[in-house]
Each structure stands twice: as C-alpha cells, then as structure tokens.
Design a protein around this motif. Structure first.
Motif, PDB file in Angstrom:
ATOM      1  N   ALA A  49       0.829  -1.215   0.000  1.00 31.65           N
ATOM      2  CA  ALA A  49       0.000   0.000   0.000  1.00 31.65           C
ATOM      3  C   ALA A  49       0.857   1.256   0.000  1.00 31.65           C
ATOM      4  N   ASP A  50       1.917   1.264   0.794  1.00 32.48           N
ATOM      5  CA  ASP A  50       2.791   2.439   0.852  1.00 32.48           C
ATOM      6  C   ASP A  50       3.461   2.701  -0.494  1.00 32.48           C
ATOM      7  N   ASP A  51       3.924   1.629  -1.150  1.00 35.26           N
ATOM      8  CA  ASP A  51       4.610   1.816  -2.425  1.00 35.26           C
ATOM      9  C   ASP A  51       3.644   2.198  -3.538  1.00 35.26           C
ATOM     10  N   ARG A  52       2.419   1.690  -3.469  1.00 33.78           N
ATOM     11  CA  ARG A  52       1.408   2.131  -4.443  1.00 33.78           C
ATOM     12  C   ARG A  52       1.115   3.621  -4.272  1.00 33.78           C
ATOM     13  N   ALA A  53       1.032   4.036  -3.030  1.00 32.39           N
ATOM     14  CA  ALA A  53       0.783   5.463  -2.771  1.00 32.39           C
ATOM     15  C   ALA A  53       1.935   6.329  -3.268  1.00 32.39           C
ATOM     16  N   ALA A  54       3.138   5.726  -3.308  1.00 35.24           N
ATOM     17  CA  ALA A  54       4.310   6.467  -3.771  1.00 35.24           C
ATOM     18  C   ALA A  54       4.480   6.385  -5.289  1.00 35.24           C
ATOM     19  N   GLY A  55       3.591   5.635  -5.969  1.00 40.33           N
ATOM     20  CA  GLY A  55       3.636   5.616  -7.424  1.00 40.33           C
ATOM     21  C   GLY A  55       3.857   4.280  -8.081  1.00 40.33           C
ATOM     22  N   ALA A  56       4.091   3.216  -7.312  1.00 45.79           N
ATOM     23  CA  ALA A  56       4.251   1.887  -7.906  1.00 45.79           C
ATOM     24  C   ALA A  56       2.916   1.408  -8.472  1.00 45.79           C
ATOM     25  N   GLU A  57       2.977   0.591  -9.507  1.00 46.34           N
ATOM     26  CA  GLU A  57       1.765   0.058 -10.135  1.00 46.34           C
ATOM     27  C   GLU A  57       1.519  -1.368  -9.643  1.00 46.34           C
ATOM     28  N   LEU A  58       0.323  -1.619  -9.142  1.00 45.36           N
ATOM     29  CA  LEU A  58      -0.059  -2.966  -8.734  1.00 45.36           C
ATOM     30  C   LEU A  58      -0.518  -3.723  -9.979  1.00 45.36           C
ATOM     31  N   VAL A  59       0.270  -4.707 -10.391  1.00 46.75           N
ATOM     32  CA  VAL A  59      -0.029  -5.476 -11.596  1.00 46.75           C
ATOM     33  C   VAL A  59      -0.817  -6.735 -11.267  1.00 46.75           C
ATOM     34  N   LEU A  60      -0.564  -7.297 -10.100  1.00 47.95           N
ATOM     35  CA  LEU A  60      -1.222  -8.547  -9.711  1.00 47.95           C
ATOM     36  C   LEU A  60      -1.327  -8.619  -8.193  1.00 47.95           C
TER      37      LEU A  60
END
Length: 478
Positions: free
Chosen positions: A340-351
């Motif tokens: 969740a933290d990395d998604r908030a920082a801009g990472a894309e959740l692919v799976l």
C-alpha cells in the motif's frame, strides 16, 4: 490436527519447564491451536547449559567414527518419522507438504555429509625453517554451541547446525522459534526414544529475555550461531561480550534479481517464480528487487505475471497447494502495508495485493507483483519476506550493479545474461556472499553465507565446520 503437548529435551530427558509454563502453537492457515510446548525459562536455560557441558565432555572424547555412527542412526530415525515431522511443519507454519520435504532432506543430508567432511580435515604439518622443531596444526572441538533458529525452515535450520557441530565434536543447545517449535520438539522425542547420548543435543524454547539472554551471556558456550534477522544478530553480538565466543550469523537479505537484455527470459521467469513464491516468499534468499533491462522489461513482466496467476494458494497435504500462508497476521499486515505504501508512492499494482477470495481465515495473501518501483520505496529498501515481486527497469550494466549494491545486506544476488563479459563484470563487483548466474542451486556441500549486514561465517559445506573447531599448534623439539 493436534500434536498434543511436547516437553523440553535437556540432558537426554523429556521434561516440563521448571515453572510449569506451557505455550500454545497456532496454525497460521486455520488459526487453530495445533499443539502445546513446555515454555522454558531462565532455570531451564541454566540446566541446559550445565547438561550440554557434560554432553560435550562425553561427545568430544568419542572418535569421529563413533560420532558418525550415532549421527547415522539419528538419520535413519528421522527418515522413519518423516511423515509426522513433515506434518508438524505444515501445521506449525503453513508450509506445503512438499516444501517440508526440503527440511527433511537438509536434515538427513547434514547428518550424512559432515562426518565425511570432518574426516577430510587433516592435520597440517608446518615446516621448521631451522630444522630444530616439528610443528603440527590440529583441529579440536570448540565446546558447547548454542543455536538460535528462524521459523521459516524449522528442520532445515536444525540440520544446518547439528550436522557440523556434532561432527566437530561439540554439544549443542537449540532454541527453535516460538512460531514453529513443534518439529524440533518432536525431534527431541526421537532423540530420547533412541537414547542418544545425554546432553549432546538439547531443545528448549522460551522468551528471548530469559532463555536466549541467559545462554548468550553465559561463559559456558564457546560457540553462538544464529539464523535470523540482522537486528537479532547484532543483539547476540552485543550480549555475547561477557566472554570471547565464536559467532556465526546467517541474517537478512535484500537480493537483487538482475535480468539482462540478452537473458533467457523463460529461464529467468521460471527461476524467479520458484524463488519468490516458494514458502510464501519467506526465505532469506528470496529475490527482493527484480531489476530488468528496459528493452525486455515488458516481455519479462508479462511472462512473469502469467506464471504468477497460476500459483495455487492453499493449505494442507490433501490440497497440494503451491503456496501457503504467511506465518502470522502481523506479518501479512506488514507486507500488505508495504504494498500500500509503495502504491501510494507511485508503484503500479499489476497482480494481487490482497487476500485470496474465500480465504478470510488464516494469513493468506495473493501472489503479488508491483511494477515501476523506485529506490525510495519500501520494497526496494527493506527485506519483503513475503509473496511480493517488485520490478524496476535499468538501462546499463553499471546502473544494474549500482542498484543491486544499493543495500546494507549482502547475502545473494541473481544474474541472468548470455554474455560472458557481462557475467564476469557482475560476479566481480556485486557485493554479496553468493552470486548465482542463470539459475540457482543450494546443497549441503555448497557454502552459504553473507557479508555486510547479512552475517558472519557459513552454513553448509566444509566451511561450516570451522565455526565449531579451534586450531591448536603442537611443537616438538627435534
């Protein structure tokens, strides 16, 4: 399934804790109690130290052939009880039944390999330049060893320690993790029933503040060995300074998985999937940061995600899943928060990223893939220890090296390339205790050890023997 109540194994005897305390063991897949163990305290740790000292005096006086005979008998008893030991690991930490076989294999291989390895350690003759003396360098057992073990490979970790310790002539006290103690306590029952020499191997589990601190600060142990986190390793080093002890530590990792433009992508994907999602990603050598050349990034990601989608999450010997749960609810929450933290920082959740459908009971998590991570994100900086593959691009070999080395850890790095000059460059400058190229192999005869914050000394191979041996020079006047 319930394994009942298991006692401490100290001085050749099964016994309750001095306090009478017990601790429940909870299955991470069902959230049900699957057993109870005697919960040791300071008095039990002190007893184990005293009994291990007696055990050392007996065991170190035996010949290598006599020690090997006992180790061979224990090996056969482990094989005879393989099914119950495997099931204990399945229920105490959620391993797959097949995955638990790796633990059994490591344990029996350790008992088989180290007597032969010890027999190959010969005394060294040192020439005397003046021809006035004769010098011999011999190996002798160091003394009582204390081993603190991680929960992720309960009996593999036992095998990595008792194999070299016993072959070297040391006695050993093993403190398994409170998250997965059942299989170790079952091994104590096996040792008791076969009347293994008293005090040579001892098992107890209890709070760090009482049990581990008592043993680490004692002057009795001559060897401290550990498989665990880097923070725990530093604590052991600090607490051990009451006397000079030999210390061997296999600690955390933050492995880069580097895939070059000319790599065999199918091979890299298959290897990455097996390493990342085996044991639910709870392996110190699990790839943490997937560094993929920009020209093959999209193809690699597509192939990887397609394979990851097919991973079957589940529990138990009957289901035969590919991946079980994380070991605790807290660990799952930690890993999901990282995502969740990395998604908030801009990472894309692919799976993935969540709890598998219909699996609200237990600590299950979906196989997860993040793309386009950056160096400031948690999945790049921290050891994930969960089923999350974090992908980022690189454009040059030098960039991949810099990214791979940007960590305080130094356990293992993986490299995939078909260019020999490129491979040589990576193997020369990647700052890790192991660099594995175009595949992966672990075996009892291959050294396993890290540098930097990933540890000291080695598990596996003849090198592990040196953690339990001291060298003595013997000089005669001619």
């Amino acid at each position: 399934m319930h394994f009942g109540y298991k006692q401490l194994y100290i001085g050749g005897k099964l016994m309750d804790a001095a306090s009478g305390e017990k601790q429940e063991v909870v299955c991470p897949a069902t959230e049900k109690v699957v057993g109870e163990i005697a919960w040791a305290g300071k008095a039990d740790a002190e007893l184990a130290l005293a009994e291990a000292q007696k055990g050392f005096e007996f065991w170190s006086a035996l010949s290598l052939a006599e020690r090997a005979a006992w180790m061979g008998t224990l090996r056969q008893e482990v094989l005879a009880h393989e099914d119950s030991l495997r099931k204990a690991m399945v229920y105490e930490m959620g391993k797959t039944y097949e995955g638990a076989g790796e633990d059994i294999e490591a344990l029996v291989n350790g008992l088989d390999f180290y007597p032969a390895a010890m027999s190959n350690l010969h005394d060294e003759i040192i020439p005397d330049r003046e021809n006035t003396h004769r010098h011999t360098l011999v190996h002798q057992p160091a003394g009582v060893a204390v081993a603190y073990l991680a929960w992720n490979f309960p009996l593999l970790n036992v095998g990595y320690k008792i194999g070299p310790a016993l072959a070297a002539g040391c006695s050993i006290i093993i403190k398994p993790s409170p998250l997965s103690p059942l299989s170790a306590y079952l091994l104590g029952e096996i040792l008791h029933n076969m009347q293994f020499p008293a005090g040579v191997i001892n098992f107890l589990c209890g709070p760090v503040e009482e049990v581990a601190y008592t043993m680490t600060t004692s002057r009795i142990p001559k060897v401290l060995t550990m498989i665990g986190s880097s923070a725990s390793g530093r604590r052991v080093l600090a607490d051990s300074a009451t006397s000079l002890k030999r210390v061997s530590l296999e600690l955390g990792g933050n492995a880069p998985f580097i895939v070059c433009e000319d790599a065999d992508l199918d091979l890299a994907v298959a290897t990455g999937i097996a390493l990342k999602y085996g044991n639910c990603g709870q392996i110190c050598v699990s790839p943490n940061r997937f560094l993929i050349h920009e020209n093959v990034y999209d193809r690699f990601l597509e192939k990887f995600v397609a394979k990851a989608r097919g991973i079957r999450v589940g529990f138990g010997p009957d289901q035969k899943p590919d991946m079980g749960p994380l070991v605790t609810t807290r660990d799952r929450s930690r890993v999901m928060q990282m995502v969740a933290d990395d998604r908030a920082a801009g990472a894309e959740l692919v799976l993935g990223g969540g709890i598998p459908l219909g699996m609200d009971t237990g600590n299950f998590m979906e196989p997860t893939v993040l793309s386009n991570i950056t160096t400031d994100m948690r999945c790049f900086r921290e050891e994930i220890f969960g089923p999350v593959a974090a992908m980022m691009k690189f454009s040059t070999v030098d960039e991949a090296i810099e990214l791979g080395n940007r960590t305080d850890y130094g356990l293992v790095a993986y490299v995939f390339s078909s260019n020999e000059r490129t491979i040589r460059r990576f193997t020369e400058v990647l700052d890790f205790g192991e660099v594995q190229v175009n595949g992966v192999k672990y075996a009892i005869y291959l050294p396993h050890g890290g540098i930097k914050e990933s540890g000291l000394g080695h598990d596996c191979s003849y090198l592990a023997l040196h953690d339990y041996l001291v060298k003595k020079r013997i000089t005669f006047t001619v």
